[in-house]
Write an enzyme that holds these catalytic residues in place. Structure first.
Site, PDB file in Angstrom:
ATOM      1  N   HIS A 195       0.830  -1.212   0.000  1.00  0.00           N
ATOM      2  CA  HIS A 195       0.000   0.000   0.000  1.00  0.00           C
ATOM      3  C   HIS A 195       0.857   1.252   0.000  1.00  0.00           C
ATOM      4  CE1 HIS A 195      -3.760  -2.073   1.832  1.00  0.00           C
ATOM      5  NE2 HIS A 195      -3.545  -2.375   0.568  1.00  0.00           N
ATOM      6  N   ARG A 302      -8.606  -3.140 -14.269  1.00  0.00           N
ATOM      7  CA  ARG A 302      -8.496  -4.253 -13.316  1.00  0.00           C
ATOM      8  C   ARG A 302      -9.805  -4.317 -12.537  1.00  0.00           C
ATOM      9  NH1 ARG A 302      -2.841  -2.261 -12.638  1.00  0.00           N
ATOM     10  NH2 ARG A 302      -1.447  -4.040 -12.870  1.00  0.00           N
ATOM     11  N   ARG A 338     -10.639  -6.295 -18.156  1.00  0.00           N
ATOM     12  CA  ARG A 338     -10.058  -7.596 -17.816  1.00  0.00           C
ATOM     13  C   ARG A 338     -10.988  -8.294 -16.829  1.00  0.00           C
ATOM     14  NH1 ARG A 338      -4.332  -8.094 -14.835  1.00  0.00           N
ATOM     15  NH2 ARG A 338      -5.525  -7.455 -13.016  1.00  0.00           N
ATOM     16  N   GLU A 438       1.031 -13.754 -19.442  1.00  0.00           N
ATOM     17  CA  GLU A 438       1.663 -13.680 -18.126  1.00  0.00           C
ATOM     18  C   GLU A 438       2.391 -14.982 -17.810  1.00  0.00           C
ATOM     19  OE1 GLU A 438      -1.158 -11.114 -15.363  1.00  0.00           O
ATOM     20  OE2 GLU A 438      -2.299 -12.563 -16.535  1.00  0.00           O
ATOM     21  N   ASN A 461       4.300  -7.822 -15.038  1.00  0.00           N
ATOM     22  CA  ASN A 461       4.421  -8.011 -13.581  1.00  0.00           C
ATOM     23  C   ASN A 461       4.456  -9.498 -13.249  1.00  0.00           C
ATOM     24  OD1 ASN A 461       4.016  -5.315 -13.725  1.00  0.00           O
ATOM     25  ND2 ASN A 461       1.954  -5.323 -12.881  1.00  0.00           N
ATOM     26  N   ARG A 472       6.870 -11.724  -6.967  1.00  0.00           N
ATOM     27  CA  ARG A 472       6.936 -10.306  -7.302  1.00  0.00           C
ATOM     28  C   ARG A 472       6.866  -9.382  -6.096  1.00  0.00           C
ATOM     29  NH1 ARG A 472       1.243  -9.460 -10.639  1.00  0.00           N
ATOM     30  NH2 ARG A 472       0.975  -7.414  -9.724  1.00  0.00           N
TER      31      ARG A 472
HETATM   32  C1  PEP Z   1       0.692  -7.975 -14.932  1.00  0.00           C
HETATM   33  O1  PEP Z   1       0.797  -9.098 -14.406  1.00  0.00           O
HETATM   34  O2  PEP Z   1       1.605  -7.416 -15.545  1.00  0.00           O
HETATM   35  C2  PEP Z   1      -0.574  -7.232 -14.827  1.00  0.00           C
HETATM   36  C3  PEP Z   1      -0.762  -6.114 -15.483  1.00  0.00           C
HETATM   37  O3  PEP Z   1      -1.522  -7.748 -14.003  1.00  0.00           O
HETATM   38  P1  PEP Z   1      -1.547  -7.537 -12.413  1.00  0.00           P
HETATM   39  O4  PEP Z   1      -0.447  -6.599 -12.060  1.00  0.00           O
HETATM   40  O5  PEP Z   1      -2.899  -7.005 -12.103  1.00  0.00           O
HETATM   41  O6  PEP Z   1      -1.322  -8.935 -11.955  1.00  0.00           O
HETATM   42 MG    MG Z   2      -0.918 -10.102 -13.660  1.00  0.00          MG
END
Ligand code: PEP
Ligand code: MG
Length: 578
Positions: A195, A302, A338, A438, A461, A472
């Protein structure tokens, strides 16, 4: 001699200012007995502390400017809800009665019990929830113990221009500090998706998190330099460094003014290549930003925030209202919605997931979960289809892993379209369907998936975390989470090439797309559609306008074949040198 401390630069920007160490030692709570006759009084003391904590948070809420993005308010409203929840508002009262103990001890016991549950679950999102419990409990404890070492209690303007050092900062503290015009902050804990990091980015405060021992190494009053781009804090800097960073700070303010002027200009490179720049949005509060920065629509909405903020799942009608607002805010430009992407580091209280999962990121998440919880998925697909008549909606599937999953979605859509027709609801028959890349296996077989999709979007990501096998949001392996890993770059390139081969658009919506350090590299790899947090869009546009794509391509492809780490770093220095 200059002292450099390293952490994670979560919010770009550079700041120079005096350190203010927010010393908050462990709140030590001890147990003492309360006589039978004083128990009700003790309970009253507890209730008053909860009420006072609520008042403090309401007063913070009032200080958030209307224009601020929605997620900031939602962090604080979550804390307000927690103060009303039985777990914090009622159970400690039961403990006071049962053990005849002091209120602070009862609250501490309940906090320990909640935190133990979160820790056992080993779910990254719940780790964030654990921080929320701490923020809320500590606030109440400070009131009970009459402690004033809380940023919220500092007098107005006492922090102007200061660089704050803390163990961690609650959303409320960050908002108040922003209002006091702090220069930057540094925390000892936190990762890029905490956060703290999200707020720092949204509020444009230079920030570095995860600087272990910052508060024991640095002292209040000493002059610091915070470089949020490099994730470095400098103390006792020599004159050359100070001069360099002063110049950088000056450039930074000039840059903000320059960027505003780019709003109406197209993102076209020196050699006339048009790049599309879209926005990533999460909450209705973000929708206005699409127009503010003149994004070419929305590359990633999102939707999980719709599910994460309430106790109940959003109904089809509620979703339709929001999707329609979004599509209208995009004003005729494409909007990629999405489907629900929970699991992994995001979880939703009202959707049952496996209790204890060793590797949540590899488990039931995104599309996998939706295909299991078909009624939740069905209601979302119905709402998206119905929203499609209001603009250029595109449907995007997160965590796509197999073609079989795609066939399942397509079959479901056929059924739903029939249902909607029978009910007399309008929708766009050929709603474009895209998949997020992904999962490395999908990137490797991108040309196969592309034949079955209308577009693909690279979610770096997750793609990075799965490719290098490093969580991550785990501090301890963040050194491995490298967007410049040759394996990651080759996968991105393969996906872009697959798009060309099959003539489907390829975009990127992970953080990498909004990070100007990578803009030229991505242009060289052939990327033509970027989607990012609106706050980064104009700076990326500026880099595009100054780039010559054909020249970049030549350099980038050469290094991609070579692949050595040193060559990639030299390439980065050379293409970003101006
Ligand atoms: C990602 O994985 O790059 C992505 C945009 O989705 P999120 O960050 O919501 O998992
Ligand atoms: Mg993602």
């Amino acid at each position: 001699m200059t002292l450099a401390l390293y952490g994670l630069g979560v919010s770009r920007g550079v700041a120079i200012g005096k350190a203010y160490v927010l010393s908050r030692d462990e709140i030590n709570v001890t147990e003492y007995s309360i006589s039978e006759s004083k128990i009700e009084q003790e309970i009253q003391r507890f209730k008053e502390a909860i009420a006072q904590a609520e008042q403090q948070l309401h007063s913070v809420l009032k200080q958030i400017p209307e224009s601020t993005q929605g997620n900031i308010k939602s962090f604080i409203t979550t804390h307000l809800l927690m103060l009303k929840d039985d777990a914090l508002a009622r159970i400690p009262i039961d403990i006071i009665r049962e053990r005849a103990c002091n209120a602070d001890w009862a609250l501490k016991l309940q906090r320990d019990a909640l935190v133990a549950v979160f820790e056992q679950m080993s779910d990254d999102y719940l780790r964030t929830r654990r921080d929320d419990v701490d923020f809320v409990v500590n606030r109440v404890l400070r009131i009970l113990l009459k402690r004033t070492d809380n940023a919220v209690n500092l007098s107005p303007d006492s922090l102007r221009g200061m660089i704050i050092l803390a163990d961690d900062l609650s959303p409320a503290e960050i908002v108040l500090m922003k209002n006091q015009n702090i220069a930057a902050f540094i925390t000892e804990y936190g990762g890029t998706t905490s956060h703290t990091a999200i707020l720092a980015r949204s509020l444009s405060i230079p920030a570095i998190v995860g600087v272990h021992n910052a508060r024991t190494t640095l002292v209040s009053g000493e002059e610091l330099i915070v470089d949020g781009r490099q994730g470095v804090v400098l103390a006792s800097a020599d004159q050359n460094l100070i001069t360099f960073y002063h110049a950088l700070c000056g450039k930074q303010s000039g840059l903000i003014r320059q960027l505003k002027q780019l709003k109406l200009q197209p993102a076209i490179s020196q050699d006339n290549i048009k790049i599309s720049l879209r926005a990533n949005v999460e909450l209705p509060g973000d929708f206005a930003a699409i127009r503010d920065v003149r994004a070419d629509g929305v590359g990633l909405y999102r939707t999980e925030m719709l599910y994460m903020n309430g106790d109940d799942l959003p109904s089809e009608e509620q979703q339709l209202v929001i999707y329609r607002q979004l599509v209208e805010a995009a004003d005729g430009a494409p909007v990629v919605i999405r489907t629900l992407d929970i699991g992994g580091e995001k979880s939703v209280a009202s959707i049952q997931q496996n209790d204890v999962i060793m590797n949540p990121a590899l488990s039931l998440r995104g599309l996998r979960l939706c295909l299991k919880e078909i009624s939740i998925f069905r209601s979302q697909l119905r709402a998206i289809l119905r929203a499609s008549v209001y603009g250029k909606v595109r449907l995007m599937l997160p965590m796509l892993s197999t073609l079989h999953e795609l066939s399942q979605v397509k079959a479901l859509l056929v059924e739903i379209k029939q249902e909607l027709t029978n009910e007399g609801h309008a929708f766009v028959e050929n709603l474009p369907i895209g998949g997020m890349v992904e999962v490395p296996a999908v990137a490797l077989a991108a040309n196969v998936f592309a034949r079955h999709l209308d577009f693909m979007s690279i979610g770096t990501n997750d793609l990075i975390q799965y490719t290098v096998a490093a969580d991550r949001i785990d501090d301890s392996v963040n050194y491995l989470y490298d967007p410049l890993h040759i394996g990651v770059l080759r996968l991105i390139h393969m996906v872009i090439e697959a798009g060309k081969e099959t003539s489907i658009p390829i975009s990127m919506c992970g953080e990498m797309a909004g990070d100007v350090r990578y803009t030229r590299l991505l242009l060289g790899l052939g990327l033509r559609e970027f989607s990012m947090h609106p706050a980064f869009l104009l700076e990326v546009k500026q880099h595009i306008q100054k780039s010559h794509v054909a020249n970049l391509r030549e350099q980038v492809i050469k290094v991609l074949e070579h692949g050595e780490h040193s060559a990639i770093h030299e390439l980065m220095l050379s293409i970003n040198h101006d």
